[in-house]
Design a protein around this motif. Structure first.
Motif, PDB file in Angstrom:
ATOM      1  N   PHE A 190      29.571  57.636  42.633  1.00  0.00           N
ATOM      2  CA  PHE A 190      30.751  56.775  42.793  1.00  0.00           C
ATOM      3  C   PHE A 190      31.508  57.126  44.073  1.00  0.00           C
ATOM      4  CE2 PHE A 190      31.107  56.505  37.874  1.00  0.00           C
ATOM      5  CZ  PHE A 190      30.055  55.604  37.850  1.00  0.00           C
ATOM      6  N   ALA A 191      31.725  58.429  44.296  1.00  0.00           N
ATOM      7  CA  ALA A 191      32.469  58.869  45.471  1.00  0.00           C
ATOM      8  C   ALA A 191      31.729  58.512  46.757  1.00  0.00           C
ATOM      9  CB  ALA A 191      32.712  60.375  45.411  1.00  0.00           C
ATOM     10  N   VAL A 241      30.757  49.177  48.917  1.00  0.00           N
ATOM     11  CA  VAL A 241      31.239  48.269  47.874  1.00  0.00           C
ATOM     12  C   VAL A 241      32.535  47.627  48.345  1.00  0.00           C
ATOM     13  CG1 VAL A 241      30.183  49.577  45.987  1.00  0.00           C
ATOM     14  CG2 VAL A 241      32.498  50.137  46.739  1.00  0.00           C
ATOM     15  N   GLY A 242      32.938  46.562  47.662  1.00  0.00           N
ATOM     16  CA  GLY A 242      34.185  45.879  47.994  1.00  0.00           C
ATOM     17  C   GLY A 242      35.400  46.676  47.540  1.00  0.00           C
ATOM     18  N   THR A 243      36.574  46.237  47.958  1.00  0.00           N
ATOM     19  CA  THR A 243      37.798  46.988  47.685  1.00  0.00           C
ATOM     20  C   THR A 243      38.108  47.079  46.192  1.00  0.00           C
ATOM     21  OG1 THR A 243      39.067  44.953  48.042  1.00  0.00           O
ATOM     22  CG2 THR A 243      38.834  46.452  49.920  1.00  0.00           C
ATOM     23  N   GLY A 244      37.860  46.005  45.444  1.00  0.00           N
ATOM     24  CA  GLY A 244      38.134  46.027  44.016  1.00  0.00           C
ATOM     25  C   GLY A 244      37.272  47.029  43.284  1.00  0.00           C
ATOM     26  N   LEU A 245      35.973  47.008  43.550  1.00  0.00           N
ATOM     27  CA  LEU A 245      35.059  47.946  42.909  1.00  0.00           C
ATOM     28  C   LEU A 245      35.330  49.369  43.386  1.00  0.00           C
ATOM     29  CD1 LEU A 245      32.727  48.501  41.045  1.00  0.00           C
ATOM     30  CD2 LEU A 245      31.139  47.820  42.862  1.00  0.00           C
ATOM     31  N   ALA A 246      35.709  49.515  44.649  1.00  0.00           N
ATOM     32  CA  ALA A 246      36.020  50.851  45.176  1.00  0.00           C
ATOM     33  C   ALA A 246      37.171  51.483  44.406  1.00  0.00           C
ATOM     34  CB  ALA A 246      36.358  50.763  46.668  1.00  0.00           C
ATOM     35  N   ALA A 247      38.170  50.687  44.050  1.00  0.00           N
ATOM     36  CA  ALA A 247      39.304  51.204  43.280  1.00  0.00           C
ATOM     37  C   ALA A 247      38.849  51.656  41.892  1.00  0.00           C
ATOM     38  CB  ALA A 247      40.385  50.128  43.161  1.00  0.00           C
ATOM     39  N   GLU A 248      37.945  50.912  41.279  1.00  0.00           N
ATOM     40  CA  GLU A 248      37.420  51.304  39.968  1.00  0.00           C
ATOM     41  C   GLU A 248      36.616  52.594  40.068  1.00  0.00           C
ATOM     42  OE1 GLU A 248      35.709  48.173  37.465  1.00  0.00           O
ATOM     43  OE2 GLU A 248      36.273  46.743  39.034  1.00  0.00           O
ATOM     44  N   ARG A 292      37.023  54.972  42.310  1.00  0.00           N
ATOM     45  CA  ARG A 292      37.973  56.069  42.541  1.00  0.00           C
ATOM     46  C   ARG A 292      38.605  56.520  41.228  1.00  0.00           C
ATOM     47  NH1 ARG A 292      40.785  53.720  46.032  1.00  0.00           N
ATOM     48  NH2 ARG A 292      42.405  52.900  44.660  1.00  0.00           N
ATOM     49  N   GLU A 293      38.953  55.572  40.381  1.00  0.00           N
ATOM     50  CA  GLU A 293      39.566  55.904  39.091  1.00  0.00           C
ATOM     51  C   GLU A 293      38.568  56.634  38.194  1.00  0.00           C
ATOM     52  OE1 GLU A 293      42.706  56.064  36.349  1.00  0.00           O
ATOM     53  OE2 GLU A 293      42.644  55.570  38.491  1.00  0.00           O
ATOM     54  N   ALA A 294      37.307  56.218  38.232  1.00  0.00           N
ATOM     55  CA  ALA A 294      36.280  56.868  37.416  1.00  0.00           C
ATOM     56  C   ALA A 294      36.070  58.313  37.858  1.00  0.00           C
ATOM     57  CB  ALA A 294      34.965  56.088  37.514  1.00  0.00           C
ATOM     58  N   VAL A 295      36.046  58.552  39.170  1.00  0.00           N
ATOM     59  CA  VAL A 295      35.898  59.916  39.681  1.00  0.00           C
ATOM     60  C   VAL A 295      37.074  60.777  39.219  1.00  0.00           C
ATOM     61  CG1 VAL A 295      35.852  61.352  41.767  1.00  0.00           C
ATOM     62  CG2 VAL A 295      34.521  59.231  41.678  1.00  0.00           C
ATOM     63  N   HIS A 296      38.280  60.205  39.249  1.00  0.00           N
ATOM     64  CA  HIS A 296      39.466  60.930  38.798  1.00  0.00           C
ATOM     65  C   HIS A 296      39.339  61.316  37.323  1.00  0.00           C
ATOM     66  CE1 HIS A 296      43.673  62.051  38.330  1.00  0.00           C
ATOM     67  NE2 HIS A 296      43.757  61.229  37.307  1.00  0.00           N
ATOM     68  N   HIS A 297      38.839  60.405  36.495  1.00  0.00           N
ATOM     69  CA  HIS A 297      38.664  60.687  35.079  1.00  0.00           C
ATOM     70  C   HIS A 297      37.658  61.811  34.867  1.00  0.00           C
ATOM     71  CE1 HIS A 297      40.093  56.379  33.840  1.00  0.00           C
ATOM     72  NE2 HIS A 297      41.103  57.196  34.094  1.00  0.00           N
TER      73      HIS A 297
END
Length: 250
Positions: free
Chosen positions: A200-201, A209-216, A218-223
């Motif tokens: 993911f990172a 990936v696009g900006t929307g998927l990139a935000a998802e 980033r959140e998954a890596v944080h989790h």
């Protein structure tokens, strides 16, 4: 992920040598020597995971690593470089070799200098095919034929070679992370979570990936990072001795 330094005498993954305790440094040297012994044993089939470990180590025997890479290249060229590759591979293996091929491609990315691109292009094509076959073969079960660990390795390997991955492929991993499907039979999921987080990172960092998927992503890596910190054992391990090296890279 590993990059080719001008003179690979030390790698980023080894950390600061001066900060290592003497017993830790000694243990690393012993492990590196054992890996090198495996690589030098002609009776053993070449294993991409051994080569990858050698490339990520702090100390290098470049001559033996180059010799081992040659054996690996011969083996993979034999399996994937024939004119009748499709029929040959179908006869040889009914199961997708997602993880093995991914580890080999990760090892190639850590090779200095990088091997010729024509050979890599063919392997990348096969890995993309395996990712689809891996999922299609068990679509009704909602998980890969091999494992989410191997599936994550495949996505990571494509990313470090800067190859785009279909959004559906990425979302399969995202959904598995979100719904906690990475656990094995013993309940441990650290290695799979770490590999998925690295993938993911990488996808986000390489802007594949696009900006929307990139935000998802980033959140998954944080989790994943948060769960790893919470699950770290008193002796410092994340999961076990095998999953900890992957976790430390997240």
């Amino acid at each position: 992920w590993a990059r080719c330094p001008p003179a690979p005498s030390r790698s980023l993954s080894a950390g600061s040598a001066g900060a290592e305790a003497p017993e830790q440094a000694a243990a690393v040297r012993v492990l590196s020597a054992r890996l090198l012994g495996l690589a030098m044993d002609p009776a053993r089939d070449p294993d991409p995971s051994v080569y990858l470990a050698l490339r990520l180590a702090g100390d290098h025997n470049l001559r033996e690593e180059e010799r081992y890479l040659g054996r690996l290249q011969d083996a993979f060229q034999h399996r994937y470089g024939r004119a009748d590759t499709v029929a040959y591979r179908s006869a040889e293996a009914e199961w997708p070799e997602t993880g093995r091929l991914a580890l080999y491609l990760l090892g190639l990315r850590a090779t200095c200098p990088l091997p010729e691109h024509s050979h890599q292009r063919s392997l990348v094509t096969w890995l993309k095919y395996y990712l689809e076959e891996d999922w299609t073969g068990s679509r009704r079960h909602g998980h890969p034929l091999t494992s989410f660990y191997q599936y994550g390795l495949g996505v990571l390997a494509l990313c470090v070679h800067r190859k785009r991955v279909r959004e559906e492929v990425i979302r399969r991993l995202l959904a598995a992370e979100h719904h906690g499907k990475f656990g094995h039979g013993d309940g441990s999921a650290t290695d799979t979570e770490a590999v998925a987080a690295l993938a993911f990172a990488c996808l986000k960092r390489e802007k594949l990936v696009g900006t929307g998927l990139a935000a998802e992503l980033r959140e998954a890596v944080h989790h994943v990072k948060r769960r790893m910190v919470e699950a770290q054992s008193e002796d410092g391990f994340f999961g076990n001795v095998y999953s900890t090296p992957w976790a430390l890279q997240v």
